[in-house]
Design a protein around this motif. Structure first.
Motif, PDB file in Angstrom:
ATOM      1  N   THR A 177      25.109  72.594  -3.428  1.00 21.03           N
ATOM      2  CA  THR A 177      23.823  72.640  -2.724  1.00 21.03           C
ATOM      3  C   THR A 177      22.955  71.406  -2.994  1.00 21.03           C
ATOM      4  O   THR A 177      22.191  70.993  -2.121  1.00 21.03           O
ATOM      5  N   GLY A 178      23.034  70.859  -4.207  1.00 26.15           N
ATOM      6  CA  GLY A 178      22.149  69.754  -4.586  1.00 26.15           C
ATOM      7  C   GLY A 178      20.834  70.227  -5.177  1.00 26.15           C
ATOM      8  O   GLY A 178      20.036  69.432  -5.672  1.00 26.15           O
ATOM      9  N   GLY A 314      21.304  65.209  -6.334  1.00 32.35           N
ATOM     10  CA  GLY A 314      22.592  64.646  -6.710  1.00 32.35           C
ATOM     11  C   GLY A 314      22.947  63.427  -5.870  1.00 32.35           C
ATOM     12  O   GLY A 314      22.071  62.761  -5.308  1.00 32.35           O
ATOM     13  N   ASN A 315      24.248  63.131  -5.783  1.00 38.22           N
ATOM     14  CA  ASN A 315      24.713  62.002  -4.970  1.00 38.22           C
ATOM     15  C   ASN A 315      25.416  62.511  -3.716  1.00 38.22           C
ATOM     16  O   ASN A 315      26.414  61.956  -3.272  1.00 38.22           O
ATOM     17  N   PHE A 316      24.877  63.596  -3.183  1.00 40.46           N
ATOM     18  CA  PHE A 316      25.468  64.236  -2.003  1.00 40.46           C
ATOM     19  C   PHE A 316      24.373  65.053  -1.336  1.00 40.46           C
ATOM     20  O   PHE A 316      23.323  65.306  -1.936  1.00 40.46           O
ATOM     21  N   VAL A 317      24.640  65.435  -0.097  1.00 38.36           N
ATOM     22  CA  VAL A 317      23.667  66.265   0.596  1.00 38.36           C
ATOM     23  C   VAL A 317      24.403  67.326   1.410  1.00 38.36           C
ATOM     24  O   VAL A 317      25.467  67.064   1.975  1.00 38.36           O
ATOM     25  N   CYS A 318      23.850  68.526   1.409  1.00 40.33           N
ATOM     26  CA  CYS A 318      24.443  69.641   2.113  1.00 40.33           C
ATOM     27  C   CYS A 318      23.689  69.794   3.434  1.00 40.33           C
ATOM     28  O   CYS A 318      22.476  70.004   3.445  1.00 40.33           O
ATOM     29  N   VAL A 319      24.427  69.670   4.537  1.00 37.85           N
ATOM     30  CA  VAL A 319      23.805  69.624   5.858  1.00 37.85           C
ATOM     31  C   VAL A 319      24.083  70.919   6.606  1.00 37.85           C
ATOM     32  O   VAL A 319      25.229  71.379   6.661  1.00 37.85           O
ATOM     33  N   ASP A 320      23.047  71.484   7.191  1.00 35.51           N
ATOM     34  CA  ASP A 320      23.171  72.724   7.965  1.00 35.51           C
ATOM     35  C   ASP A 320      23.406  72.373   9.435  1.00 35.51           C
ATOM     36  O   ASP A 320      22.523  71.823  10.088  1.00 35.51           O
ATOM     37  N   PHE A 321      24.600  72.695   9.940  1.00 33.31           N
ATOM     38  CA  PHE A 321      24.923  72.379  11.328  1.00 33.31           C
ATOM     39  C   PHE A 321      24.605  73.547  12.272  1.00 33.31           C
ATOM     40  O   PHE A 321      24.757  73.412  13.493  1.00 33.31           O
ATOM     41  N   GLY A 322      24.217  74.668  11.690  1.00 34.00           N
ATOM     42  CA  GLY A 322      23.852  75.809  12.533  1.00 34.00           C
ATOM     43  C   GLY A 322      25.019  76.393  13.311  1.00 34.00           C
ATOM     44  O   GLY A 322      24.838  77.192  14.225  1.00 34.00           O
ATOM     45  N   ARG A 323      26.207  75.984  12.970  1.00 32.87           N
ATOM     46  CA  ARG A 323      27.434  76.540  13.570  1.00 32.87           C
ATOM     47  C   ARG A 323      28.593  76.231  12.618  1.00 32.87           C
ATOM     48  O   ARG A 323      28.447  75.399  11.711  1.00 32.87           O
ATOM     49  N   ARG A 340      33.160  67.385   3.113  1.00 30.70           N
ATOM     50  CA  ARG A 340      33.664  68.590   2.462  1.00 30.70           C
ATOM     51  C   ARG A 340      33.129  69.860   3.126  1.00 30.70           C
ATOM     52  O   ARG A 340      31.917  70.084   3.123  1.00 30.70           O
ATOM     53  N   PRO A 341      34.034  70.676   3.689  1.00 31.05           N
ATOM     54  CA  PRO A 341      33.582  71.980   4.173  1.00 31.05           C
ATOM     55  C   PRO A 341      33.226  72.852   2.971  1.00 31.05           C
ATOM     56  O   PRO A 341      33.863  72.725   1.919  1.00 31.05           O
ATOM     57  N   VAL A 342      32.223  73.691   3.108  1.00 32.99           N
ATOM     58  CA  VAL A 342      31.805  74.505   1.966  1.00 32.99           C
ATOM     59  C   VAL A 342      31.779  75.994   2.304  1.00 32.99           C
ATOM     60  O   VAL A 342      31.051  76.771   1.681  1.00 32.99           O
ATOM     61  N   ALA A 343      32.606  76.375   3.290  1.00 31.93           N
ATOM     62  CA  ALA A 343      32.721  77.799   3.648  1.00 31.93           C
ATOM     63  C   ALA A 343      33.176  78.610   2.435  1.00 31.93           C
ATOM     64  O   ALA A 343      32.701  79.730   2.222  1.00 31.93           O
ATOM     65  N   ASN A 344      34.058  78.036   1.626  1.00 34.15           N
ATOM     66  CA  ASN A 344      34.539  78.761   0.436  1.00 34.15           C
ATOM     67  C   ASN A 344      33.453  78.872  -0.641  1.00 34.15           C
ATOM     68  O   ASN A 344      33.647  79.539  -1.641  1.00 34.15           O
ATOM     69  N   TYR A 345      32.337  78.224  -0.443  1.00 31.77           N
ATOM     70  CA  TYR A 345      31.180  78.377  -1.338  1.00 31.77           C
ATOM     71  C   TYR A 345      30.148  79.315  -0.712  1.00 31.77           C
ATOM     72  O   TYR A 345      29.002  79.351  -1.136  1.00 31.77           O
ATOM     73  N   GLY A 346      30.540  80.002   0.359  1.00 38.23           N
ATOM     74  CA  GLY A 346      29.599  80.903   1.024  1.00 38.23           C
ATOM     75  C   GLY A 346      28.611  80.173   1.908  1.00 38.23           C
ATOM     76  O   GLY A 346      27.528  80.685   2.200  1.00 38.23           O
ATOM     77  N   LEU A 347      28.962  78.974   2.356  1.00 33.28           N
ATOM     78  CA  LEU A 347      28.083  78.202   3.232  1.00 33.28           C
ATOM     79  C   LEU A 347      28.881  77.754   4.468  1.00 33.28           C
ATOM     80  O   LEU A 347      29.184  76.567   4.636  1.00 33.28           O
ATOM     81  N   PRO A 348      29.226  78.711   5.348  1.00 33.35           N
ATOM     82  CA  PRO A 348      30.137  78.392   6.457  1.00 33.35           C
ATOM     83  C   PRO A 348      29.559  77.414   7.483  1.00 33.35           C
ATOM     84  O   PRO A 348      30.330  76.753   8.180  1.00 33.35           O
ATOM     85  N   ASN A 349      28.246  77.331   7.576  1.00 32.92           N
ATOM     86  CA  ASN A 349      27.643  76.443   8.581  1.00 32.92           C
ATOM     87  C   ASN A 349      27.232  75.085   8.014  1.00 32.92           C
ATOM     88  O   ASN A 349      26.617  74.287   8.710  1.00 32.92           O
ATOM     89  N   HIS A 350      27.528  74.855   6.751  1.00 39.38           N
ATOM     90  CA  HIS A 350      27.138  73.595   6.118  1.00 39.38           C
ATOM     91  C   HIS A 350      28.354  72.704   5.886  1.00 39.38           C
ATOM     92  O   HIS A 350      29.484  73.182   5.785  1.00 39.38           O
TER      93      HIS A 350
END
Ligand SMILES: *Cc1c(COP(=O)(O)O)cnc(C)c1O
Length: 374
Positions: A177-178, A314-323, A340-350
């Motif tokens: 998440t950052g 951090g040195n990354f950003v988690c972006v919400d694509f809304g889909r 990096r897809p983060v669906a496996n972190y419970g963030l399917p749209n990010h």
């Protein structure tokens, strides 16, 4: 014997979903025949490795017929000096993940549990599950929290601690998440954790944070024998390929987890490179500056595309694509950008995107724009 081997593995391993690493550049080039590929998938340093670290690493190559110094004497002495602790308080690992595993190995088993937050670093779940212990996953801050959407909720984490809890994992800043925790709140939480529960405070990205108010877990190690602060050379120091990280704790806790440490887990090249990289003030400052500018560039670029980003230290950003992010991740691969897809972190749209150089960030933003227009 007709049984498959997975059926006779221990239950924790049967249910395990292995860690999914970022796709290597060469693999994508091979698969799609792309020439220009930008990897912003694993929070690596886009400036390469510390030049001082590189020079020290090269010098060691002649002596690789010898086993490494199992004590890591020189690196521990240098770290002890830097952090004002005793070398006996330091545990070296093949990456800080190795240190996290030593904690799980030493304190977790069936009938016990580990507490960590939803959307936190994947290895907490993997080591907990592999040990056969139960995972007590605390709900995160709400998606629409005005300060820290999806951040650690310390009250919810405290609620998950019970008589069978032996480990609490906290990432500050958190990946993917950052998001981060404030000093007072984190201190209060740590003070309230029972002494028989090991607190792992994972500070893999802390060197990127220049704000002097940001919590430094090392300040609390003296008062909390159950606190282990982990750091890594994989991120700002640019030594991810060498696998070297460490924990700082009481000598008592270091003594326990060192019992399960694999001999020679920190290799000779890594030991030498890490020691030298600690002195590479110029490289660190440059990495901080490039990261701060790049984070701004990416956030502004995503905002211009109408995309929200989570707050990041951090040195990354988690972006919400809304889909759903996974098809976008695949489209970006075809455009030569690995994120990096983060669906496996419970963030399917990010999607999580590592801050690169200014050119890499621009390449990424352009690819995202194209992919969204498809
Ligand atoms: C990258 C990372 C680590 C460290 O990984 P190592 O390469 O094993 O040192 C630890 N924790 C978090 C949260 C990370 O993102």
């Amino acid at each position: 014997m007709n049984q498959s081997l997975i059926d006779v593995a221990i239950p924790g391993v049967q249910g395990l979903h292995p860690y999914v690493p970022g796709k290597p550049v060469e693999e994508l080039q091979r698969e799609l025949g792309l020439t220009q590929v930008v990897k912003l998938a694993s929070n690596e340093n886009p400036l390469g490795m510390s030049p001082l670290g590189m020079a020290a690493a090269k010098e060691v190559l002649e002596g690789l017929n010898y086993y490494p110094d199992d004590l890591g004497f020189r690196l521990k002495a240098r770290l002890a000096e830097q952090h004002g602790v005793d070398p006996g308080q330091i545990t070296l690992g093949a990456g800080s993940s190795d240190v996290l595993e030593m904690v799980a190995h030493s304190f977790l088993q069936p009938g016990r549990n580990a507490v960590y937050a939803a959307h936190s670093f994947a290895m907490y779940a993997i080591y907990t599950q592999a040990s056969g212990a139960e995972a007590h996953v605390a709900p995160a801050m709400a998606a629409d929290d005005p300060q820290m959407p999806y951040g650690h909720d310390l009250d919810a984490m405290a609620d998950q601690i019970d008589a069978h809890t032996r480990v609490v994992f906290i990432a500050n800043p958190n990946n993917p998440t950052g998001t981060w925790l404030e000093k007072e709140a984190l201190k209060r939480f740590i003070d309230a954790v029972p002494p028989e529960v090991v607190i792992v405070l994972d500070e893999a990205y802390t060197e990127y944070v220049t704000d002097s108010d940001f919590p430094n877990g090392l300040a609390w190690v003296d008062d909390h024998p159950n606190l282990l602060v982990t750091r890594t050379f994989s991120k700002i120091y640019g030594l991810a390929g060498l696998r070297i990280g460490y924990g700082v704790s009481s000598a008592e806790l270091a003594g326990v987890i060192n019992r399960v440490r694999a001999p020679f887990n920190a290799n000779s090249v890594a030991l030498a490179a890490a020691e030298a990289a600690l002195d590479d003030v110029h490289f660190i400052e440059k990495s901080q500056a490039v990261n701060a500018a790049g984070l701004q560039q990416l956030c502004a670029g995503f905002e211009a595309l109408g995309l929200a980003t989570l707050p990041s230290a951090g040195n990354f950003v988690c972006v919400d694509f809304g889909r759903p992010g996974t098809p976008l991740f695949e489209a970006l691969l075809r455009a030569g950008v690995i994120v990096r897809p983060v669906a496996n972190y419970g963030l399917p749209n990010h999607l999580r995107i590592t801050v690169g150089t200014a050119e890499e960030n621009q390449f990424c933003l352009r690819a995202v724009e194209q992919v969204l227009a498809q």
